[in-house]
Design a protein around this motif. Sequence first.
Motif, mmCIF file in Angstrom:
data_model
loop_
_atom_site.group_PDB
_atom_site.id
_atom_site.type_symbol
_atom_site.label_atom_id
_atom_site.label_comp_id
_atom_site.label_asym_id
_atom_site.label_seq_id
_atom_site.Cartn_x
_atom_site.Cartn_y
_atom_site.Cartn_z
ATOM 1 N N ASN A 23 70.986 8.891 43.621
ATOM 2 C CA ASN A 23 71.511 7.610 43.549
ATOM 3 C C ASN A 23 71.338 6.934 42.192
ATOM 4 O OD1 ASN A 23 71.773 6.601 46.352
ATOM 5 N ND2 ASN A 23 70.164 8.025 46.479
ATOM 6 N N SER A 24 71.250 7.823 41.261
ATOM 7 C CA SER A 24 70.981 7.315 39.789
ATOM 8 C C SER A 24 71.833 6.168 39.286
ATOM 9 C CB SER A 24 70.876 8.375 38.609
ATOM 10 O OG SER A 24 72.191 9.271 38.888
ATOM 11 N N HIS A 25 73.352 6.444 39.826
ATOM 12 C CA HIS A 25 74.187 5.363 39.349
ATOM 13 C C HIS A 25 73.902 4.038 40.046
ATOM 14 C CE1 HIS A 25 75.608 7.094 43.211
ATOM 15 N NE2 HIS A 25 76.627 6.071 43.190
ATOM 16 N N LEU A 26 73.199 3.844 41.238
ATOM 17 C CA LEU A 26 72.826 2.865 41.722
ATOM 18 C C LEU A 26 71.606 2.243 41.408
ATOM 19 C CD1 LEU A 26 74.314 3.850 45.179
ATOM 20 C CD2 LEU A 26 75.433 2.237 43.688
ATOM 21 N N VAL A 27 70.678 2.871 40.801
ATOM 22 C CA VAL A 27 69.343 2.478 40.202
ATOM 23 C C VAL A 27 69.579 2.061 38.905
ATOM 24 C CG1 VAL A 27 67.102 3.278 39.819
ATOM 25 C CG2 VAL A 27 68.195 3.894 41.865
ATOM 26 N N ALA A 28 69.124 0.692 38.642
ATOM 27 C CA ALA A 28 69.331 0.062 37.098
ATOM 28 C C ALA A 28 68.358 0.464 36.543
ATOM 29 C CB ALA A 28 69.659 -1.229 37.368
ATOM 30 N N ASP A 29 66.989 0.502 36.826
ATOM 31 C CA ASP A 29 65.919 0.494 36.083
ATOM 32 C C ASP A 29 64.599 1.178 36.889
ATOM 33 O OD1 ASP A 29 64.291 0.672 33.900
ATOM 34 O OD2 ASP A 29 63.551 -1.360 33.919
ATOM 35 N N VAL A 30 63.860 2.188 36.353
ATOM 36 C CA VAL A 30 62.757 2.826 37.082
ATOM 37 C C VAL A 30 61.460 2.565 36.368
ATOM 38 C CG1 VAL A 30 61.940 5.055 37.968
ATOM 39 C CG2 VAL A 30 64.392 4.615 37.910
ATOM 40 N N ARG A 31 60.631 2.257 37.237
ATOM 41 C CA ARG A 31 59.048 2.436 36.504
ATOM 42 C C ARG A 31 58.054 2.917 37.230
ATOM 43 N NH1 ARG A 31 55.007 -1.676 34.818
ATOM 44 N NH2 ARG A 31 55.466 -2.703 37.100
ATOM 45 N N ILE A 32 57.163 3.791 36.814
ATOM 46 C CA ILE A 32 56.463 4.497 37.462
ATOM 47 C C ILE A 32 54.976 4.292 36.908
ATOM 48 C CG2 ILE A 32 55.265 6.668 38.605
ATOM 49 C CD1 ILE A 32 58.100 7.608 38.865
ATOM 50 N N GLU A 33 54.136 3.635 37.116
ATOM 51 C CA GLU A 33 52.863 3.300 36.469
ATOM 52 C C GLU A 33 51.977 4.449 36.524
ATOM 53 O OE1 GLU A 33 50.812 0.346 39.006
ATOM 54 O OE2 GLU A 33 52.042 -1.224 38.236
ATOM 55 N N SER A 34 51.207 4.592 35.366
ATOM 56 C CA SER A 34 50.152 5.807 35.182
ATOM 57 C C SER A 34 48.951 5.437 35.938
ATOM 58 C CB SER A 34 49.921 6.074 33.813
ATOM 59 O OG SER A 34 49.435 5.007 33.241
ATOM 60 N N GLU A 35 48.299 6.524 36.332
ATOM 61 C CA GLU A 35 47.089 6.234 37.104
ATOM 62 C C GLU A 35 45.800 5.686 36.351
ATOM 63 O OE1 GLU A 35 46.924 9.246 40.562
ATOM 64 O OE2 GLU A 35 47.227 10.131 38.620
ATOM 65 N N GLN A 36 45.175 4.751 36.740
ATOM 66 C CA GLN A 36 44.137 4.102 35.889
ATOM 67 C C GLN A 36 42.672 4.580 36.598
ATOM 68 O OE1 GLN A 36 44.449 3.033 32.835
ATOM 69 N NE2 GLN A 36 46.684 3.282 32.986
ATOM 70 N N LEU A 37 41.870 4.986 35.934
ATOM 71 C CA LEU A 37 40.496 5.215 36.527
ATOM 72 C C LEU A 37 40.096 3.883 37.006
ATOM 73 C CD1 LEU A 37 38.627 7.541 36.793
ATOM 74 C CD2 LEU A 37 37.376 6.905 34.621
ATOM 75 N N GLU A 38 40.457 2.469 36.598
ATOM 76 C CA GLU A 38 40.285 1.394 37.166
ATOM 77 C C GLU A 38 40.402 1.361 38.733
ATOM 78 O OE1 GLU A 38 41.002 -1.730 34.936
ATOM 79 O OE2 GLU A 38 40.022 -3.184 36.154
ATOM 80 N N ASP A 39 41.509 1.977 39.215
ATOM 81 C CA ASP A 39 41.972 1.889 40.283
ATOM 82 C C ASP A 39 40.799 2.547 41.304
ATOM 83 O OD1 ASP A 39 44.215 0.474 39.827
ATOM 84 O OD2 ASP A 39 45.409 2.186 39.558
ATOM 85 N N VAL A 40 40.487 3.873 40.600
ATOM 86 C CA VAL A 40 39.668 4.732 41.318
ATOM 87 C C VAL A 40 38.331 3.951 41.575
ATOM 88 C CG1 VAL A 40 38.390 6.811 41.326
ATOM 89 C CG2 VAL A 40 40.635 6.952 40.440
#
Length: 300
Positions: free
Chosen positions: A275-292
């Motif tokens: 679906n790349s032609h329909l997805v304008a932008d993608v963001r994947i956050e990096s894992e943080q030790l803070e969440d853990v």
Amino acid sequence: MIPALKIVNLNKKFANDVHALKAVDLQVESGEFFSILGPNGAGKSTLINIAAQVVKKSSGLVEVFGHSIDDFPQQAKLLLGYTPQEIALDSFFSVREVLINHSGYYGFSANLEWIDHLLEQLHLSTYANRNSKELSGGMKRRLTIAKALVHRPKLLILDEPTAGVDVSLRHSLWKFIRELHQSGTTIILTTHYIEEAQKLADRVAIIRDGEIIACDNTQQLLKLFGSRRFEFNLSKEIAMPDTLGPLTFSEDRLMVSGEYRSESAKSLFGWLSDNSHLVADVRIESEQLEDVFLKLTEKS
Ligand code: ADP
């Protein structure tokens, strides 16, 4: 190899009945950069104060490079350098004299060269002859670190070394501590700056209410307990497969977010490429030790 610090079934009950450490087991290997993380009151200072022999344990075994603090307290003390959280300096003496006097406690009398080296490394040379009470907070903290190193310990324990320190000093302290580690000193650092532990340490122990609730390699902890979120901006509303997990849509349904899980990463990327032609932008956050950290230390 003999561990730098070995702790078995360590308990501490203060006179006010606070059970600050409950059956703690911990082993830090020689040469490691280890961090102890925990919320306020978790027991971090109590743990390291016992290792540094400034607080008495109630029961349990503590060994520094194989020397039990009960049977070989002097040898254990000589192998360990320690900076407490509270800065206590004798204000009658100059910076250099503070270090000379402190060397005397360990039976070192002729280590001026080493003292000058430490002063230089910690950017204190120009203040060497100034009275220690004239130093700023950040300089005092650096002097405390120099004090902990006068006897060239193999294990350095730092209790919140960068608490209340400005960003540029924090970075120069990190650099100094890293170099010390690279030259062979084992480092144990307590901190509540999770970023600090994630940046510097090979292994992290998380302590809560006097108990170690997780202890692992930083990457492994992130893999086990970390979470990441993804966010797509869509050029038009698209049907999403269930395999992407529970999704949250913005009001106009042109932005969608969800939890990025390694089990479903393949289907996520498959869907993205279809679906790349329909997805304008993608963001994947990096894992943080803070969440853990938050996940593990949150009280249920
Ligand atoms: P941390 O360093 O993780 O903030 P501490 O080791 O200082 O935690 O404290 C652990 C617990 O022990 C806390 O509940 C604290 O109030 C208690 N505590 C620490 N020192 C003493 C003391 N000297 N007397 C009584 N209780 C103490």
